[in-house]
Design an enzyme around this catalytic site. Structure first.
Site, PDB file in Angstrom:
ATOM      1  N   LYS A 155       0.433  -1.421   0.000  1.00 56.31           N
ATOM      2  CA  LYS A 155       0.237   0.187  -0.398  1.00 56.31           C
ATOM      3  C   LYS A 155       0.827   1.338   0.447  1.00 56.31           C
ATOM      4  CE  LYS A 155      -3.310  -2.057   3.115  1.00 56.31           C
ATOM      5  NZ  LYS A 155      -4.284  -1.789   4.241  1.00 56.31           N
ATOM      6  N   GLY A 156       2.224   1.177   0.491  1.00 55.49           N
ATOM      7  CA  GLY A 156       2.941   2.632   0.704  1.00 55.49           C
ATOM      8  C   GLY A 156       2.881   2.687  -0.375  1.00 55.49           C
TER       9      GLY A 156
ATOM     10  N   GLU B 245       7.833   3.490  -6.318  1.00 54.68           N
ATOM     11  CA  GLU B 245       8.403   2.306  -5.013  1.00 54.68           C
ATOM     12  C   GLU B 245       8.318   4.124  -3.815  1.00 54.68           C
ATOM     13  OE1 GLU B 245       7.174   0.689  -2.508  1.00 54.68           O
ATOM     14  OE2 GLU B 245       8.719  -0.891  -2.387  1.00 54.68           O
ATOM     15  N   ASP B 246       7.872   3.252  -2.450  1.00 59.09           N
ATOM     16  CA  ASP B 246       7.690   4.808  -1.267  1.00 59.09           C
ATOM     17  C   ASP B 246       9.054   4.893  -0.916  1.00 59.09           C
ATOM     18  OD1 ASP B 246       7.690   2.085  -0.032  1.00 59.09           O
ATOM     19  OD2 ASP B 246       5.789   2.944   0.796  1.00 59.09           O
TER      20      ASP B 246
ATOM     21  N   ASP C  98      14.549  -0.646   1.672  1.00 57.29           N
ATOM     22  CA  ASP C  98      15.042  -0.595   2.626  1.00 57.29           C
ATOM     23  C   ASP C  98      16.667  -1.659   2.394  1.00 57.29           C
ATOM     24  OD1 ASP C  98      15.732  -0.395   5.394  1.00 57.29           O
ATOM     25  OD2 ASP C  98      14.346  -1.838   5.777  1.00 57.29           O
TER      26      ASP C  98
ATOM     27  N   LYS D 120      17.193   3.496   1.770  1.00 57.20           N
ATOM     28  CA  LYS D 120      18.008   3.762   3.226  1.00 57.20           C
ATOM     29  C   LYS D 120      19.183   2.718   2.575  1.00 57.20           C
ATOM     30  CE  LYS D 120      14.108   2.998   6.646  1.00 57.20           C
ATOM     31  NZ  LYS D 120      13.696   2.333   7.505  1.00 57.20           N
TER      32      LYS D 120
ATOM     33  N   PHE E 237      13.004   3.938  11.230  1.00 59.84           N
ATOM     34  CA  PHE E 237      11.721   3.630  10.960  1.00 59.84           C
ATOM     35  C   PHE E 237      10.537   4.992  10.863  1.00 59.84           C
ATOM     36  CE2 PHE E 237       8.029   1.508  10.804  1.00 59.84           C
ATOM     37  CZ  PHE E 237       7.947   0.424   9.616  1.00 59.84           C
TER      38      PHE E 237
ATOM     39  N   ASP F 287       3.702   2.723   7.018  1.00 60.95           N
ATOM     40  CA  ASP F 287       2.491   3.064   8.389  1.00 60.95           C
ATOM     41  C   ASP F 287       3.712   2.133   9.055  1.00 60.95           C
ATOM     42  OD1 ASP F 287       2.850   0.196   6.612  1.00 60.95           O
ATOM     43  OD2 ASP F 287       1.741   0.071   8.211  1.00 60.95           O
TER      44      ASP F 287
ATOM     45  N   ARG G  84      -0.487   6.341   7.264  1.00 63.74           N
ATOM     46  CA  ARG G  84      -0.162   6.441   6.388  1.00 63.74           C
ATOM     47  C   ARG G  84      -0.540   8.124   5.468  1.00 63.74           C
ATOM     48  NH1 ARG G  84       1.059   1.786   4.217  1.00 63.74           N
ATOM     49  NH2 ARG G  84       0.273  -0.175   4.607  1.00 63.74           N
TER      50      ARG G  84
END
Ligand code: IMP
Ligand code: MG
Length: 175
Positions: A43-44, A99-100, A103, A131, A152, A159, A165
């Site tokens: 969902k990000g 993509e958000d 990582d 990141k 984080f 989220d 969000r």
């Protein structure tokens, strides 16, 4: 008593907007005549994708895929599953994955292989944030937004246990 962590602004909405604008210019330069498929990872990415497409003034299609790698909370389970696959046929199409955050890279490395099997004309990646200190699997980010620290993050689509969000800024959670 509410002992929950409190979000502190790390990247204000105005800075995110400037970044989205820059990425939109780069994407426009490369895709304006290609009728690309912008593939958001749910969902990000939904907030980023919504802002990005409104800055792209050329024909394109939007598609979503839902993957899961994280269980609940802040830990990655390490294995990626396709929870909701593609409806659109991407064979011979130019696909831009949106993509958000990248990582460990596990999700994106998996997705790129998954998409290549469907024989698109091209696949590239646009990530709002990166990141790099956490990378476990190499991932090529073709359109890269912000570099973020190993914290984080929540907000602007990101989220923690499905919360936050809707925050307009990218925030870190503080005790
Ligand atoms: P990966 O570790 O690169 O596979 O990241 C997979 C997914 O984890 C990303 O697409 C995000 O949805 C989520 N994620 C990674 N870091 C964060 C974070 O700091 N906050 C919220 N979600 C995150
Ligand atoms: Mg994601």
């Amino acid at each position: 008593m509410n002992t929950q962590a409190k979000p502190r602004v790390l990247i204000p909405g105005a800075e995110i907007e400037a970044t989205v604008k820059r990425l939109a210019a780069e994407i426009t330069r490369d895709y304006r005549d290609k009728n690309p498929v912008l593939l958001g990872i749910l969902k990000g990415s939904f907030v980023f994708l919504a802002d990005l497409v409104r800055k792209l003034d050329f024909p394109l299609q939007v598609e979503f895929i839902r993957l899961s790698s994280y269980g609940s909370g802040q830990q990655s389970s390490g294995s990626v599953k396709v929870v909701q696959g593609l409806r659109l046929n991407i064979k011979d199409r130019h696909v831009l994955v949106v993509e958000d955050i990248v990582d460990t890279g596990v999700t994106l490395a998996f997705l790129m292989e998954y998409l290549k099997k469907k024989k698109p004309a091209s696949v590239r990646l646009c990530a709002l944030s990166d990141k790099p200190s956490r990378r476990r699997v190499p991932v090529q980010i073709d359109y890269q937004g912000l570099t973020v620290p190993d914290r984080f993050l929540v907000g602007y689509g990101l989220d923690c246990d499905e919360k936050y969000r809707n925050l307009p800024d990218i925030c870190v959670l503080e005790e």
